[in-house]
Enzyme design. Structure first.
Site, PDB file in Angstrom:
ATOM      1  N   HIS A  68      -3.381  28.156  32.074  1.00 44.88           N
ATOM      2  CA  HIS A  68      -4.395  28.540  31.081  1.00 44.88           C
ATOM      3  C   HIS A  68      -4.796  27.310  30.274  1.00 44.88           C
ATOM      4  O   HIS A  68      -4.120  26.283  30.315  1.00 44.88           O
ATOM      5  CB  HIS A  68      -3.830  29.601  30.115  1.00 44.88           C
ATOM      6  N   ASP A  70      -5.640  26.397  26.117  1.00 48.91           N
ATOM      7  CA  ASP A  70      -5.468  27.007  24.797  1.00 48.91           C
ATOM      8  C   ASP A  70      -6.853  27.179  24.173  1.00 48.91           C
ATOM      9  O   ASP A  70      -7.654  26.243  24.157  1.00 48.91           O
ATOM     10  CB  ASP A  70      -4.583  26.127  23.897  1.00 48.91           C
ATOM     11  N   HIS A 125      -2.802  24.011  31.634  1.00 51.80           N
ATOM     12  CA  HIS A 125      -1.364  23.748  31.723  1.00 51.80           C
ATOM     13  C   HIS A 125      -0.632  25.050  32.051  1.00 51.80           C
ATOM     14  O   HIS A 125      -1.213  26.137  31.976  1.00 51.80           O
ATOM     15  CB  HIS A 125      -0.848  23.112  30.418  1.00 51.80           C
ATOM     16  N   ARG A 135      14.473  26.891  28.536  1.00 58.18           N
ATOM     17  CA  ARG A 135      13.504  26.072  27.806  1.00 58.18           C
ATOM     18  C   ARG A 135      13.064  26.832  26.553  1.00 58.18           C
ATOM     19  O   ARG A 135      12.810  28.040  26.610  1.00 58.18           O
ATOM     20  CB  ARG A 135      12.277  25.796  28.678  1.00 58.18           C
TER      21      ARG A 135
HETATM   22  O1  LIG Z   1       6.069  26.803  26.322  1.00 64.85           O
HETATM   23  C1  LIG Z   1       5.421  25.810  26.645  1.00 64.85           C
HETATM   24  O2  LIG Z   1       5.910  24.744  26.907  1.00 64.85           O
HETATM   25  C2  LIG Z   1       3.911  25.919  26.705  1.00 64.85           C
HETATM   26  C3  LIG Z   1       3.426  27.286  26.344  1.00 64.85           C
HETATM   27  C4  LIG Z   1       1.956  27.367  26.219  1.00 64.85           C
HETATM   28  O3  LIG Z   1       1.223  26.689  26.876  1.00 64.85           O
HETATM   29  C5  LIG Z   1       1.382  28.301  25.242  1.00 64.85           C
HETATM   30  O4  LIG Z   1       2.140  29.033  24.570  1.00 64.85           O
HETATM   31  O5  LIG Z   1       0.135  28.319  25.106  1.00 64.85           O
HETATM   32 FE   LIG Z   2      -0.801  26.814  26.191  1.00 65.96          FE
END
Ligand SMILES: O=C(O)CCC(=O)C(=O)O
Ligand SMILES: [Fe+2]
Length: 196
Positions: A68, A70, A125, A135
């Protein structure tokens, strides 16, 4: 929260300097606004053992967070020392962002892409689950007030520059984001069709 917001504002002000636009808080003031629609999110990805790759492009790792962009203006991410975050290159290949719990990962959001008329791009990403370790990531998403008009900054539109996008409010874009699939290219609905 105030510290990460301050950092995001400093980054946006440095970007404004780089674009030679005045006043330098033209972007950061949207995050400082009382009505700023910003969010802070914590993501937790438990370790996932290897799985049979379905489409051959995830090396057998489970998808933790699908691909996606942001939607907001800017995202500031910090994670523990566990790999998983990947960004998509122009040719569609994925590269891993090395895990570093002492660094921040800054993402340009779709709204900043529009406000800079495409000079800064929101990059796709995703997160792959790690096989051994959990993680954890913390992300500040800096967004404008809901009623804010998202359009290229007038100070960037010199000469005969044309806006690549139709004007919309952050509320309209957010609604579009909620109604579309995570991976969808939502900006496409707001792009102007080039006249031939
Ligand atoms: O958790 C991550 O490393 C990225 C998460 C992400 O891209 C988001 O929450 O928009
Ligand atoms: Fe994100």
């Amino acid at each position: 929260m105030n510290s990460v917001k301050k950092m995001a504002c400093e980054i946006l002000e440095t970007m404004a300097d780089g674009l030679k636009i005045q006043p330098r808080n033209v972007l950061s003031k949207l995050l400082m606004d009382e009505e700023s629609d910003s969010v802070f999110r914590v993501n937790h990805y438990p370790p996932c053992p290897e799985v049979q790759p379905l489409n051959g492009n995830s090396n057998g790792n489970m998808i933790g967070f699908g691909e996606h962009t942001d939607p907001q203006i800017i995202s500031v991410l910090r994670s523990n020392n566990t790999s998983g975050l990947q960004i998509s290159l122009r040719d569609g290949s994925w590269i891993s962002v090395p895990p570093d719990h002492n660094s921040f990962f800054i993402n340009v959001g779709d709204s900043l892409q529009v406000m800079t008329n495409g000079r800064f791009r929101s990059v796709k990403h995703r997160v792959l689950s790690n096989r051994e370790k959990a993680r954890v990531s913390m992300i500040y998403f800096g967004g404008p007030p809901l009623s804010e008009k998202i359009a290229p900054l007038p100070s960037l539109m010199r000469g005969d520059q044309q806006s690549l996008y139709k004007e919309f409010t952050w509320f309209e874009y957010k609604r579009c984001a909620f109604n579309s699939r995570l991976a969808a290219n939502r900006l496409i609905h707001f792009e102007k069709i080039a006249a031939s």
